[in-house]
Design a protein around this motif. Structure first.
Motif, PDB file in Angstrom:
ATOM      1  N   THR A 103      26.394  41.442   8.823  1.00 50.22           N
ATOM      2  CA  THR A 103      26.606  40.877   7.492  1.00 50.22           C
ATOM      3  C   THR A 103      27.832  41.512   6.851  1.00 50.22           C
ATOM      4  O   THR A 103      27.962  42.733   6.807  1.00 50.22           O
ATOM      5  N   ILE A 104      28.736  40.673   6.377  1.00 53.70           N
ATOM      6  CA  ILE A 104      29.986  41.135   5.767  1.00 53.70           C
ATOM      7  C   ILE A 104      29.961  40.785   4.283  1.00 53.70           C
ATOM      8  O   ILE A 104      29.620  39.662   3.906  1.00 53.70           O
ATOM      9  N   SER A 105      30.320  41.755   3.445  1.00 50.37           N
ATOM     10  CA  SER A 105      30.341  41.505   2.007  1.00 50.37           C
ATOM     11  C   SER A 105      31.311  42.466   1.336  1.00 50.37           C
ATOM     12  O   SER A 105      31.254  43.673   1.560  1.00 50.37           O
ATOM     13  N   GLY A 106      32.223  41.900   0.527  1.00 52.65           N
ATOM     14  CA  GLY A 106      33.101  42.749  -0.260  1.00 52.65           C
ATOM     15  C   GLY A 106      34.512  42.843   0.279  1.00 52.65           C
ATOM     16  O   GLY A 106      34.947  42.055   1.120  1.00 52.65           O
ATOM     17  N   ALA A 107      35.228  43.855  -0.222  1.00 44.75           N
ATOM     18  CA  ALA A 107      36.628  44.065   0.151  1.00 44.75           C
ATOM     19  C   ALA A 107      36.737  44.422   1.628  1.00 44.75           C
ATOM     20  O   ALA A 107      35.767  44.884   2.240  1.00 44.75           O
ATOM     21  N   PRO A 108      37.910  44.205   2.225  1.00 38.95           N
ATOM     22  CA  PRO A 108      38.078  44.531   3.646  1.00 38.95           C
ATOM     23  C   PRO A 108      37.697  45.968   3.964  1.00 38.95           C
ATOM     24  O   PRO A 108      38.032  46.897   3.236  1.00 38.95           O
ATOM     25  N   ASN A 109      36.998  46.115   5.076  1.00 38.51           N
ATOM     26  CA  ASN A 109      36.550  47.432   5.511  1.00 38.51           C
ATOM     27  C   ASN A 109      36.299  47.376   7.009  1.00 38.51           C
ATOM     28  O   ASN A 109      36.193  46.301   7.605  1.00 38.51           O
ATOM     29  N   ILE A 110      36.178  48.535   7.623  1.00 44.77           N
ATOM     30  CA  ILE A 110      35.947  48.611   9.063  1.00 44.77           C
ATOM     31  C   ILE A 110      34.453  48.512   9.361  1.00 44.77           C
ATOM     32  O   ILE A 110      33.641  49.230   8.760  1.00 44.77           O
ATOM     33  N   LYS A 112      38.050  37.198   6.136  1.00 49.17           N
ATOM     34  CA  LYS A 112      39.458  37.551   6.330  1.00 49.17           C
ATOM     35  C   LYS A 112      39.528  38.729   7.306  1.00 49.17           C
ATOM     36  O   LYS A 112      39.122  39.848   6.982  1.00 49.17           O
ATOM     37  N   VAL A 113      40.065  38.487   8.493  1.00 48.41           N
ATOM     38  CA  VAL A 113      40.134  39.492   9.552  1.00 48.41           C
ATOM     39  C   VAL A 113      41.551  40.058   9.624  1.00 48.41           C
ATOM     40  O   VAL A 113      42.525  39.306   9.714  1.00 48.41           O
ATOM     41  N   HIS A 114      41.641  41.395   9.605  1.00 53.73           N
ATOM     42  CA  HIS A 114      42.946  42.048   9.643  1.00 53.73           C
ATOM     43  C   HIS A 114      43.273  42.609  11.029  1.00 53.73           C
ATOM     44  O   HIS A 114      44.397  42.484  11.493  1.00 53.73           O
ATOM     45  N   VAL A 140      34.120  49.231  19.481  1.00 52.51           N
ATOM     46  CA  VAL A 140      35.003  48.189  18.963  1.00 52.51           C
ATOM     47  C   VAL A 140      34.736  48.059  17.471  1.00 52.51           C
ATOM     48  O   VAL A 140      33.581  47.921  17.043  1.00 52.51           O
ATOM     49  N   HIS A 141      35.806  48.104  16.676  1.00 60.00           N
ATOM     50  CA  HIS A 141      35.693  47.987  15.224  1.00 60.00           C
ATOM     51  C   HIS A 141      36.526  46.799  14.764  1.00 60.00           C
ATOM     52  O   HIS A 141      37.575  46.503  15.333  1.00 60.00           O
ATOM     53  N   ILE A 142      36.066  46.154  13.688  1.00 64.82           N
ATOM     54  CA  ILE A 142      36.802  45.048  13.093  1.00 64.82           C
ATOM     55  C   ILE A 142      37.058  45.373  11.629  1.00 64.82           C
ATOM     56  O   ILE A 142      36.175  45.856  10.922  1.00 64.82           O
ATOM     57  N   ASP A 143      38.284  45.151  11.181  1.00 63.34           N
ATOM     58  CA  ASP A 143      38.655  45.331   9.775  1.00 63.34           C
ATOM     59  C   ASP A 143      38.590  43.949   9.134  1.00 63.34           C
ATOM     60  O   ASP A 143      39.449  43.099   9.378  1.00 63.34           O
ATOM     61  N   VAL A 144      37.558  43.717   8.311  1.00 63.31           N
ATOM     62  CA  VAL A 144      37.283  42.373   7.810  1.00 63.31           C
ATOM     63  C   VAL A 144      36.740  42.460   6.385  1.00 63.31           C
ATOM     64  O   VAL A 144      36.102  43.433   6.000  1.00 63.31           O
TER      65      VAL A 144
END
Length: 561
Positions: A524-531, A554-556, A502-506
């Protein structure tokens, strides 16, 4: 063509009786029954209901067909059309409530004939405004037309689809408008208290305009079960986008339809043009046609947040490394799927994370995408040393066969060349027939979401009692725009999936806490949207994943493997 028109009519009719349209139904009903202004006027202009629907058809058709092109050419917010529509509704409502405001609005038209706020002409204006507010309800039909607009493929078929959808929508809405007119004609209170009726109708317009502005009406839409969901899914799966592309280059389309074939004659390679920026070239200089002359070229259309592209690029990287010295050139044409993928810095960072060292062309305006008549990520075009397209591969898989074709073209271009052994990379393409499909989040592309359709703005959600297989559900406070949802206080997501990964684009800065089968991990999430990978595994499984997100993420979308 006839199939597209039928899809449009059915899609429009279904949407007009779906929960999405509930907020505008009072406006439609009152539009037919509002008495015209002026002494001695009848309860309602007999042609007003038809004028309202005519305005809606014209407005909806023009906005869906040309809104993307016009807004893309002007420095305006993407939702400016909706705001103009809401402003018109508010202005019409105030004019109906206060005769002085109505007189002020009618004064500029005094020399060319009176414009009555309750008459046919204003009905057409009201229809134009309703069309602007109603556009986001279009669902899969709007998505197909938007893609056509982004690639500048608005032709006869696209226009027919948009107009058919608008007409299909107008049919049931006209029934409500005519019902309002009949009541206005037959109920004595409408005839004897015209001033009061106009004031109440105007107040309703104002309240609903504010409700739509601040998304108050979302509660109504979500409280009613989406009884048209299955029909909308059938429309989405009916191949609208593919049908709109029926005028593509015949040779490329024929080659794309034969992914397991050998080398074919697919015509001369289209031009790589309209590129905003080049990455991985000396001083960012374009990779010219002369620099590619005599080489075998692999053109790979990709987007850095596309999980299917991630798996494919592993093989493209290996081929470039293995066969570059033997005369292979690779060009990664990055055509954005999301708005954040237009930013060169984001694409550069994404390419670095994927270890891409071959030249990358940023095709933000879809010019090269259109030249190749492309329609999917990832798609690879294999071009021989004479500049002829010899193979088209859409999607993932069958990498061993693709590599054998590359080797054959290299040997044909340089007879007697000693090629290195094949790469031998394993094919990680998912083969599970029950694999969960992508779950996209955002007001313009949501699905499948168990809470119901998402609308732009901020709202608070509660997990539903049941979350179906392949569905996501929101909890807590979220803000939605066209392409994503942003977490607020107590934000959570539950995801019922069937997959190995399972991947999240966030994007953003914060943390995601993921719980599956009683085991919790923190990301940990940091920066531009990525998978980011949330679940890893080697075998498909069914699971219920629970996520807790800190505010501001921000979740895509979710993708699966």
């Amino acid at each position: 063509m006839l199939t597209l028109i039928l899809i449009g009519l059915v899609g429009g009719f279904v949407t007009a009786v779906s929960p999405c349209v509930l907020p505008v139904l009072p406006l439609v009903f009152l539009s037919g029954g509002v008495p015209a202004s002026g002494t001695g006027a009848g309860p309602a202009h007999k042609g007003r209901s038809y004028a309202v629907m005519g305005g809606l058809v014209v407005s909806f058709s023009l906005i869906t067909l040309f809104g993307t092109l016009v807004l893309g050419a002007l420095p305006l917010p993407q939702d400016i059309i909706r705001w103009v529509g809401l402003g018109v509704l508010l202005l019409l409502g105030v004019a109906m409530m206060f005769p002085a405001v109505q007189d002020l609005l009618e004064r500029p038209f005094a020399r060319i004939g009176q414009r009555q706020i309750g008459g046919r002409r204003s009905g057409f204006v009201l229809g134009l405004a309703l069309g602007a507010v109603y556009v986001p309800c279009a669902g899969p039909v709007l998505a197909a037309i938007t893609v056509a607009g982004a690639t500048q493929r608005i032709g006869v078929q696209t226009a027919a689809l948009a107009v058919a959808f608008a007409i299909g929508t107008a049919i049931p809405l006209l029934f409500f408008a005519l019902a309002g007119r009949r009541i206005g004609e037959r109920v004595r209170a409408f005839r004897n208290r015209q001033r009061g009726v106009r004031f109440v109708a105007g107040l309703t317009f104002v309240l609903l305009a504010f409700g739509l502005t601040f998304n108050v009406t979302d509660v109504l839409q979500r409280s009613v079960p989406d009884y048209t969901a299955r029909v909308n899914k059938a429309i989405a799966d009916s191949g609208i986008a593919e049908a709109l592309d029926a005028d593509r280059n015949q040779s490329l389309r024929r080659c794309a339809a034969e992914p397991a074939s050998g080398l074919l004659d697919c015509g001369t390679a289209p031009e790589i043009s309209g590129i905003q920026q080049w990455l991985n070239t000396p001083q960012g200089a374009p990779l010219t046609e002369s620099a590619r002359a005599g080489k075998v070229v692999l053109v790979d259309f990709w987007a850095y947040s596309c999980i299917n592209c991630h798996r494919s690029i592993q093989h493209v990287n290996a081929w470039y490394e293995k066969y570059r010295s033997a005369g292979l050139e690779v060009i990664g044409v990055h055509t954005p799927e999301y708005a954040f993928e237009h930013v060169p810095g984001n694409v550069r960072a994404g390419a670095e994370r994927l270890d891409i060292t071959y030249p990358v062309a940023l095709d933000n305006d879809f010019r090269t995408w259109e030249n190749f008549d492309n329609y999917a990520w990832p798609t690879e075009y294999l071009i021989d040393a004479r500049g002829q397209v010899r193979h088209v591969a859409v999607g993932e898989g069958n990498y061993g066969h693709r590599e054998s074709l590359i080797r054959k073209l290299l040997a044909d271009a340089r007879p007697g060349i000693a090629l290195p052994p094949p790469t031998g990379l394993p094919d990680a393409t998912p083969t599970d027939p029950n694999l969960t499909r992508e779950v996209a989040l955002g007001a313009g592309r949501s699905g499948p979401v168990a809470n119901g359709s998402l609308d732009e703005g901020t709202d608070t959600f509660t997990y539903p009692a049941e979350i179906g297989s392949g569905e996501a559900a929101l909890d807590g406070t979220w803000s939605a725009d066209r392409e994503s949802v942003t977490s607020g206080p107590d934000a959570g997501i539950k995801l019922n999936f069937s997959a190995s990964e399972v991947h999240i684009d966030v994007g953003g800065t914060g943390t995601i806490t993921a719980t599956l089968d009683g085991k919790t991990t923190t990301h940990t999430i940091s920066g531009a949207p990525n998978i980011h990978r949330l679940v890893s595994g080697t075998k498909p499984r069914q699971g219920l994943l629970t996520l807790t997100l800190t505010p501001g993420l921000k979740v895509h979308s979710f993708t699966f493997g």
